[in-house]
Motif scaffolding. Structure first.
Motif, PDB file in Angstrom:
ATOM      1  N   LEU A  29     -52.528  86.182  26.211  1.00 23.06           N
ATOM      2  CA  LEU A  29     -52.565  85.804  24.794  1.00 23.06           C
ATOM      3  C   LEU A  29     -53.990  85.711  24.276  1.00 23.06           C
ATOM      4  O   LEU A  29     -54.272  86.124  23.149  1.00 23.06           O
ATOM      5  N   ASP A  30     -54.890  85.205  25.084  1.00 21.11           N
ATOM      6  CA  ASP A  30     -56.264  84.963  24.632  1.00 21.11           C
ATOM      7  C   ASP A  30     -57.208  86.120  24.908  1.00 21.11           C
ATOM      8  O   ASP A  30     -58.266  86.203  24.275  1.00 21.11           O
ATOM      9  N   ASN A  31     -56.870  86.986  25.846  1.00 22.91           N
ATOM     10  CA  ASN A  31     -57.786  88.062  26.214  1.00 22.91           C
ATOM     11  C   ASN A  31     -57.150  89.421  25.969  1.00 22.91           C
ATOM     12  O   ASN A  31     -56.298  89.872  26.743  1.00 22.91           O
ATOM     13  N   PRO A  32     -57.553  90.120  24.910  1.00 21.04           N
ATOM     14  CA  PRO A  32     -56.992  91.434  24.600  1.00 21.04           C
ATOM     15  C   PRO A  32     -57.649  92.577  25.364  1.00 21.04           C
ATOM     16  O   PRO A  32     -57.309  93.736  25.142  1.00 21.04           O
ATOM     17  N   ASN A  33     -58.588  92.270  26.257  1.00 22.13           N
ATOM     18  CA  ASN A  33     -59.276  93.295  27.051  1.00 22.13           C
ATOM     19  C   ASN A  33     -59.042  92.996  28.528  1.00 22.13           C
ATOM     20  O   ASN A  33     -59.841  92.316  29.175  1.00 22.13           O
TER      21      ASN A  33
ATOM     22  N   ASP B 130     -60.937  93.263  32.015  1.00 25.64           N
ATOM     23  CA  ASP B 130     -62.397  93.273  31.954  1.00 25.64           C
ATOM     24  C   ASP B 130     -62.988  91.940  31.510  1.00 25.64           C
ATOM     25  O   ASP B 130     -64.008  91.503  32.042  1.00 25.64           O
ATOM     26  N   ASP B 131     -62.371  91.312  30.502  1.00 21.10           N
ATOM     27  CA  ASP B 131     -62.950  90.078  29.960  1.00 21.10           C
ATOM     28  C   ASP B 131     -62.284  88.823  30.516  1.00 21.10           C
ATOM     29  O   ASP B 131     -62.374  87.747  29.920  1.00 21.10           O
ATOM     30  N   GLU B 132     -61.636  88.946  31.660  1.00 17.61           N
ATOM     31  CA  GLU B 132     -60.991  87.785  32.269  1.00 17.61           C
ATOM     32  C   GLU B 132     -62.021  86.770  32.765  1.00 17.61           C
ATOM     33  O   GLU B 132     -63.049  87.137  33.347  1.00 17.61           O
ATOM     34  N   ASN B 133     -61.717  85.501  32.549  1.00 20.70           N
ATOM     35  CA  ASN B 133     -62.548  84.392  33.025  1.00 20.70           C
ATOM     36  C   ASN B 133     -61.693  83.561  33.967  1.00 20.70           C
ATOM     37  O   ASN B 133     -60.757  82.886  33.531  1.00 20.70           O
ATOM     38  N   PRO B 134     -61.971  83.585  35.277  1.00 22.13           N
ATOM     39  CA  PRO B 134     -61.134  82.853  36.227  1.00 22.13           C
ATOM     40  C   PRO B 134     -60.995  81.374  35.909  1.00 22.13           C
ATOM     41  O   PRO B 134     -59.991  80.755  36.292  1.00 22.13           O
ATOM     42  N   ALA B 135     -61.970  80.802  35.201  1.00 21.77           N
ATOM     43  CA  ALA B 135     -61.875  79.383  34.845  1.00 21.77           C
ATOM     44  C   ALA B 135     -60.716  79.123  33.884  1.00 21.77           C
ATOM     45  O   ALA B 135     -60.274  77.969  33.745  1.00 21.77           O
ATOM     46  N   LYS B 136     -60.228  80.179  33.226  1.00 19.84           N
ATOM     47  CA  LYS B 136     -59.134  80.016  32.264  1.00 19.84           C
ATOM     48  C   LYS B 136     -57.771  80.374  32.854  1.00 19.84           C
ATOM     49  O   LYS B 136     -56.768  80.310  32.147  1.00 19.84           O
ATOM     50  N   PHE B 137     -57.753  80.770  34.137  1.00 18.49           N
ATOM     51  CA  PHE B 137     -56.475  81.079  34.765  1.00 18.49           C
ATOM     52  C   PHE B 137     -55.599  79.829  34.835  1.00 18.49           C
ATOM     53  O   PHE B 137     -56.085  78.731  35.157  1.00 18.49           O
ATOM     54  N   TYR B 138     -54.324  79.965  34.549  1.00 16.38           N
ATOM     55  CA  TYR B 138     -53.316  78.914  34.754  1.00 16.38           C
ATOM     56  C   TYR B 138     -53.577  77.659  33.913  1.00 16.38           C
ATOM     57  O   TYR B 138     -53.160  76.564  34.288  1.00 16.38           O
ATOM     58  N   THR B 139     -54.264  77.792  32.790  1.00 16.68           N
ATOM     59  CA  THR B 139     -54.574  76.611  31.986  1.00 16.68           C
ATOM     60  C   THR B 139     -53.518  76.320  30.924  1.00 16.68           C
ATOM     61  O   THR B 139     -53.542  75.245  30.313  1.00 16.68           O
ATOM     62  N   ALA B 140     -52.604  77.241  30.686  1.00 14.60           N
ATOM     63  CA  ALA B 140     -51.515  76.967  29.742  1.00 14.60           C
ATOM     64  C   ALA B 140     -50.565  75.927  30.329  1.00 14.60           C
ATOM     65  O   ALA B 140     -50.457  75.768  31.545  1.00 14.60           O
ATOM     66  N   ALA B 141     -49.892  75.210  29.479  1.00 14.30           N
ATOM     67  CA  ALA B 141     -48.960  74.182  29.955  1.00 14.30           C
ATOM     68  C   ALA B 141     -47.846  74.805  30.781  1.00 14.30           C
ATOM     69  O   ALA B 141     -47.457  74.269  31.833  1.00 14.30           O
ATOM     70  N   GLU B 142     -47.307  75.932  30.288  1.00 13.55           N
ATOM     71  CA  GLU B 142     -46.297  76.677  31.033  1.00 13.55           C
ATOM     72  C   GLU B 142     -46.993  77.878  31.658  1.00 13.55           C
ATOM     73  O   GLU B 142     -47.363  78.820  30.959  1.00 13.55           O
ATOM     74  N   THR B 143     -47.187  77.847  32.959  1.00 15.29           N
ATOM     75  CA  THR B 143     -47.893  78.899  33.675  1.00 15.29           C
ATOM     76  C   THR B 143     -47.331  78.971  35.078  1.00 15.29           C
ATOM     77  O   THR B 143     -46.384  78.254  35.425  1.00 15.29           O
ATOM     78  N   ASN B 144     -47.886  79.820  35.923  1.00 12.18           N
ATOM     79  CA  ASN B 144     -47.457  79.890  37.319  1.00 12.18           C
ATOM     80  C   ASN B 144     -48.152  78.764  38.076  1.00 12.18           C
ATOM     81  O   ASN B 144     -49.207  78.947  38.687  1.00 12.18           O
ATOM     82  N   HIS B 145     -47.550  77.594  38.029  1.00 11.00           N
ATOM     83  CA  HIS B 145     -48.169  76.428  38.660  1.00 11.00           C
ATOM     84  C   HIS B 145     -48.189  76.543  40.182  1.00 11.00           C
ATOM     85  O   HIS B 145     -49.050  75.949  40.830  1.00 11.00           O
TER      86      HIS B 145
END
Length: 390
Positions: free
Chosen positions: A320-324, A327-342
């Motif tokens: 949702l936040d990264n349209p690229n 390439d523009d992935e930031n591992p610090a933002k992985f799994y930060t959504a409330a509903e995610t692969n916990h």
């Protein structure tokens, strides 16, 4: 990096990446590779089983003395394996392993595993989901490998479950050693505690043994029926966003390039190369291999590149936040959504170097290696470290 999916079967039909450009030396590998065991489990006895598909297409499993055995085709399903193939690692800590594909190294403590053969022959592996399987209540785990004329590839996988913590070390003859420490000893209980604390269906991923203590933590794909609709809101938001703006997916494959797509009025995510994807459901995301993410023979190289990157971004809830992607992935933002692969979030939080497959396409990356794999064209010794469950 070569994808784990290229090695799940005897062929590379489902490869995420092609062989070219993978950085593996072209010289032929040796006929055999040494596999050693560093048993730190604290168990009274630890057994290993090594099985895969030989270059001639036959099922192969090493016997207790380390020699190869090709089980014959039986007349009935669930025929017990005729040979003792439980390798006692305390008395036989090193083996000479021949080439095989789609292979596994199982370890089990204080018990042996029961293997069966179906007509074909087809080896029946231990089950972690079938409670009627005689192996279900035993303490076992596995790592995956393929050893062929080009490469030895091995990985730690938490795609199915977490149980005995294991690590890998690959010694080579000249290209440098590689280590994947995996989960430390006594990691299972904290992982299960975190799943229970997450609540809801996540708590149901804890599989207890006869003593009531955790025996393994299952991936969400094996309790997918408990997660019906779980990611609907997130996926709907993704589809809405890319109905009005572009999504770019980088194949990361030389010569294949990037693809741009949008969601059309028909509800399909359509890329400019002609590949189209229906909206997935939660079970498709967890498995990475159903609905729009199911790959089949004849699919284009582009589709085989897009699927892993969409599935990875949805598991990590970054699409949702990264349209690229990626390439523009930031591992610090992985799994930060409330509903995610916990499950993946919790497993990665316990890994000392963040490396290990927690879902099938966990090797998708903008650069850092999350995959938990070792690979070399000049392998000498693959050492499996077996840590204590608790």
């Amino acid at each position: 990096m070569i994808s784990r999916r290229a090695f799940l079967g005897a062929s590379a039909a489902a490869a995420t990446f092609p062989w070219w450009g993978c950085g593996i030396a072209s010289a032929a590998t040796p006929d055999t590779v040494k596999v050693a065991f560093d048993d730190r489990s604290g168990a009274g006895e630890t057994y290993a089983y090594v099985t895969g598909i030989a270059p001639d297409g036959k099922v192969v499993i090493l016997k207790a003395d380390g020699t190869p055995y090709n089980p014959p085709s039986p007349s009935a399903d669930q025929t017990p394996l005729a040979e003792d193939c439980a390798i006692p690692v305390k008395s036989l800590p090193q083996l000479s392993v021949p080439k095989m594909a789609g292979a596994r190294i199982y370890v089990v403590t204080d018990a042996k595993l029961d293997f069966f053969v179906n007509p074909g022959p087809a080896l029946v592996h231990p089950s972690f989901v079938n409670t009627a399987d005689p192996n279900h209540g035993r303490n076992w785990s596995f790592c995956e490998f393929t050893f062929n004329d080009a490469v030895l590839f091995a990985n730690i996988s938490y795609v199915d479950f977490v149980a005995i913590p294991m690590g890998l070390h690959l010694k080579t003859t000249g290209s440098g050693d590689q280590t994947v420490p995996g989960l430390p000893a006594a990691s299972l209980d904290p992982i299960c505690d975190a799943l229970r604390a997450q609540g809801g269906a996540w708590a149901e991923l804890v599989d207890a043994g006869s003593d009531g203590r955790p025996l393994r933590a299952l991936s969400a794909q094996h309790r997918a029926d408990r997660f019906t609709g779980y990611l609907d809101g997130y996926i709907d938001s993704v589809w809405q966003k890319y109905s009005g703006s572009d999504l770019t997916v980088d194949s990361q494959i030389p010569g294949l390039g990037k693809f741009t797509g949008r969601v059309g009025s028909d509800g399909l995510l359509a890329f400019t190369n002609g590949e189209r994807f229906a909206k997935p459901v939660t079970a498709d995301v967890w498995s990475c291999n159903s609905g729009p993410f199911a790959l089949k023979d004849g699919d284009s190289a582009a589709r085989k590149a897009i699927v892993p990157r969409l599935a990875a971004a949805l598991n990590r809830t970054t699409l949702l936040d990264n349209p690229n992607q990626p390439d523009d992935e930031n591992p610090a933002k992985f799994y930060t959504a409330a509903e995610t692969n916990h499950y993946a979030r919790i497993v990665h939080s316990r890994l000392p170097d963040n490396r290990g497959y927690a879902f099938p396409y966990d090797d998708v990356s903008p650069g850092p290696d999350f995959s938990g794999a070792v690979q070399a064209g000049d392998p000498d010794t693959l050492t499996i470290t077996i840590n204590a469950l608790r």
